[in-house]
Scaffold this active site. Structure first.
Site, mmCIF file in Angstrom:
data_model
loop_
_atom_site.group_PDB
_atom_site.id
_atom_site.type_symbol
_atom_site.label_atom_id
_atom_site.label_comp_id
_atom_site.label_asym_id
_atom_site.label_seq_id
_atom_site.Cartn_x
_atom_site.Cartn_y
_atom_site.Cartn_z
ATOM 1 N N TYR A 115 -24.182 5.883 56.869
ATOM 2 C CA TYR A 115 -24.193 5.328 58.221
ATOM 3 C C TYR A 115 -25.289 4.276 58.352
ATOM 4 O O TYR A 115 -26.472 4.581 58.415
ATOM 5 C CB TYR A 115 -24.354 6.439 59.275
ATOM 6 C CG TYR A 115 -23.266 7.495 59.234
ATOM 7 C CD1 TYR A 115 -22.047 7.260 58.586
ATOM 8 C CD2 TYR A 115 -23.440 8.736 59.842
ATOM 9 C CE1 TYR A 115 -21.051 8.227 58.541
ATOM 10 C CE2 TYR A 115 -22.441 9.705 59.798
ATOM 11 C CZ TYR A 115 -21.253 9.436 59.140
ATOM 12 O OH TYR A 115 -20.266 10.397 59.094
ATOM 13 N N SER A 122 -17.023 17.453 52.463
ATOM 14 C CA SER A 122 -16.377 16.780 53.585
ATOM 15 C C SER A 122 -15.111 16.092 53.078
ATOM 16 O O SER A 122 -15.054 15.678 51.916
ATOM 17 C CB SER A 122 -17.346 15.755 54.187
ATOM 18 O OG SER A 122 -16.737 15.079 55.256
HETATM 19 N N1 LIG Z 1 -17.511 13.328 57.358
HETATM 20 C C1 LIG Z 1 -16.884 12.215 57.625
HETATM 21 O O1 LIG Z 1 -16.247 11.614 56.763
HETATM 22 C C2 LIG Z 1 -16.925 11.662 59.016
HETATM 23 C C3 LIG Z 1 -16.044 10.649 59.406
HETATM 24 C C4 LIG Z 1 -16.097 10.172 60.721
HETATM 25 C C5 LIG Z 1 -17.027 10.693 61.593
HETATM 26 N N2 LIG Z 1 -17.920 11.656 61.173
HETATM 27 C C6 LIG Z 1 -18.952 12.196 62.095
HETATM 28 O O2 LIG Z 1 -18.345 12.549 63.330
HETATM 29 C C7 LIG Z 1 -18.983 11.843 64.379
HETATM 30 C C8 LIG Z 1 -18.010 11.583 65.509
HETATM 31 O O3 LIG Z 1 -16.941 10.784 65.105
HETATM 32 P P1 LIG Z 1 -16.813 9.244 65.496
HETATM 33 O O4 LIG Z 1 -18.126 8.651 65.673
HETATM 34 O O5 LIG Z 1 -15.890 8.684 64.470
HETATM 35 O O6 LIG Z 1 -16.000 9.219 66.854
HETATM 36 P P2 LIG Z 1 -15.841 10.086 68.189
HETATM 37 O O7 LIG Z 1 -16.958 11.023 68.359
HETATM 38 O O8 LIG Z 1 -14.451 10.593 68.195
HETATM 39 O O9 LIG Z 1 -15.926 8.911 69.272
HETATM 40 C C9 LIG Z 1 -17.104 8.216 69.522
HETATM 41 C C10 LIG Z 1 -16.863 7.297 70.713
HETATM 42 O O10 LIG Z 1 -16.648 8.097 71.877
HETATM 43 C C11 LIG Z 1 -17.522 7.656 72.898
HETATM 44 N N3 LIG Z 1 -17.883 8.822 73.713
HETATM 45 C C12 LIG Z 1 -18.677 9.869 73.375
HETATM 46 N N4 LIG Z 1 -18.760 10.758 74.374
HETATM 47 C C13 LIG Z 1 -18.000 10.253 75.387
HETATM 48 C C14 LIG Z 1 -17.698 10.701 76.691
HETATM 49 N N5 LIG Z 1 -18.167 11.866 77.143
HETATM 50 N N6 LIG Z 1 -16.908 9.922 77.469
HETATM 51 C C15 LIG Z 1 -16.414 8.747 77.004
HETATM 52 N N7 LIG Z 1 -16.658 8.270 75.771
HETATM 53 C C16 LIG Z 1 -17.449 9.023 74.971
HETATM 54 C C17 LIG Z 1 -18.713 7.052 72.221
HETATM 55 O O11 LIG Z 1 -19.319 6.131 73.101
HETATM 56 P P3 LIG Z 1 -20.908 5.861 73.142
HETATM 57 O O12 LIG Z 1 -21.380 5.836 71.728
HETATM 58 O O13 LIG Z 1 -20.993 4.561 73.857
HETATM 59 O O14 LIG Z 1 -21.564 6.972 73.922
HETATM 60 C C18 LIG Z 1 -18.057 6.393 71.016
HETATM 61 O O15 LIG Z 1 -17.512 5.133 71.368
HETATM 62 C C19 LIG Z 1 -19.523 10.589 63.688
HETATM 63 O O16 LIG Z 1 -20.469 9.914 64.477
HETATM 64 C C20 LIG Z 1 -20.049 11.177 62.418
HETATM 65 O O17 LIG Z 1 -21.295 11.808 62.626
HETATM 66 C C21 LIG Z 1 -17.855 12.159 59.918
#
Ligand SMILES: NC(=O)c1ccc[n+]([C@@H]2O[C@H](COP(=O)([O-])OP(=O)(O)OC[C@H]3O[C@@H](n4cnc5c(N)ncnc54)[C@H](OP(=O)(O)O)[C@@H]3O)[C@@H](O)[C@H]2O)c1
Length: 280
Positions: A53, A141
């Protein structure tokens, strides 16, 4: 806050995702630190990051955010690239991650996804780091059921602490085989991207809008409480705004009725056959 028992570790039912943190200007970073601290101060103890990241920038943000808190009360997870999955390269990655995170151990260290290094070598590497006290637990993962089966056939493979995969209302293939497979073996499941990631394409449907309106909530709150509905999956939404973290915590108070779950199933059908693992 609801907590899950992950092999004897008490982890909050939602964690703090960090993908894309640390990649903006100073004001943005400050906002991300504030958001993470809001979560920590409201009883979220699980933090998910990775060397990938922002090539370490997200880990640096987490490092700044966790300063001043009791480290033993936090559960910090990071991940190494598959091309760092040999014992030597993994150690070098971990050393850098610990430095950026300003901590001397990780609670959980994950192989981010499978690469070319034989799994047995990776397991040996992670076990050595564990024996040295640099990581408390190790895991994987983006592993599908066949990958997990292969892992468990290896020497000490069954010591895997958790598997972290994509899981949300729109991507529910893991319900067919992987989730029950892990539950049967008491291997914790961490679900990422509960909102379908931050690519601007929010998950939408008539049932989702109707249920959100009925609960005077947002669609995101319904998506989050849906992922955690059985109290088996730890979901890790990423929120760089404190008001979003607040909303995510509040979502855990929502109870979806059987009728509402059935409505959601109509718009987002349960898998009825094996689907290959979706990854982001
Ligand atoms: N292991 C892996 O391969 C892998 C892959 C993908 C993700 N991940 C992990 O999972 C985490 C989450 O997944 P992601 O970042 O892909 O996406 P996500 O959590 O599904 O979505 C993040 C988005 O949702 C918004 N958001 C968060 N809370 C909200 C709310 N209450 N209301 C409206 N919008 C909201 C955020 O906005 P703001 O940021 O503006 O608040 C951001 O734009 C990652 O950050 C990472 O740590 C792991």
């Amino acid at each position: 806050m609801n907590y899950l028992d992950f092999k004897g570790e008490k982890v909050s039912e939602i964690g703090l995702g960090t993908w894309y943190m640390g990649e903006g200007d100073a004001a943005q970073t400050e906002q991300e630190i504030t958001a993470l601290r809001y979560g920590i101060e409201h009883e979220i103890n699980f933090i998910d990051t990775a060397e990938m990241y922002g090539e370490g920038k997200a880990e640096s943000v987490v490092g700044q955010a966790i300063q001043g808190y009791d480290r033993s009360k936090l559960f910090v997870t990071s991940k190494f690239y598959p091309f760092h999955a040999t014992p030597e390269l993994m150690r070098a990655s971990l050393e850098k991650s610990l430095q950026r995170l300003q901590t001397d151990y990780l609670d959980l260290y994950l192989l981010h996804w499978r690469g070319n290094t034989p799994l047995i070598e990776t397991v040996k590497g992670m076990q050595t780091l564990q024996q040295e006290g640099l990581i408390k637990h190790w895991g994987v993962s983006n592993f599908d059921t066949a990958d997990m089966e292969e892992l468990l056939r290896l020497e000490n493979g069954a010591e895997v602490f958790a598997n972290e995969d994509l899981y949300n209302l729109q991507s529910r293939g893991v319900e067919f085989d992987l989730l029950p497979w892990q539950a049967k073996r008491s291997i914790p499941f961490i679900g990422y991207s509960p909102f379908g990631s931050g690519n601007g394409k929010s998950i939408e449907s008539p049932a989702l809008s109707k249920i959100a309106a009925a609960h005077e909530s947002t669609v995101q709150q319904i998506l989050l409480v849906w992922v955690t509905r059985n109290h088996q999956v730890l979901s890790i939404p990423k929120a760089s705004q404190a008001k979003h973290v607040q909303s995510n915590i509040a979502a855990l108070e929502i109870k979806l009725s059987d009728q509402e779950l059935a409505l959601l199933n109509q718009d987002f059908p349960e898998p009825t056959s094996k689907q290959s693992l979706e990854v982001i």
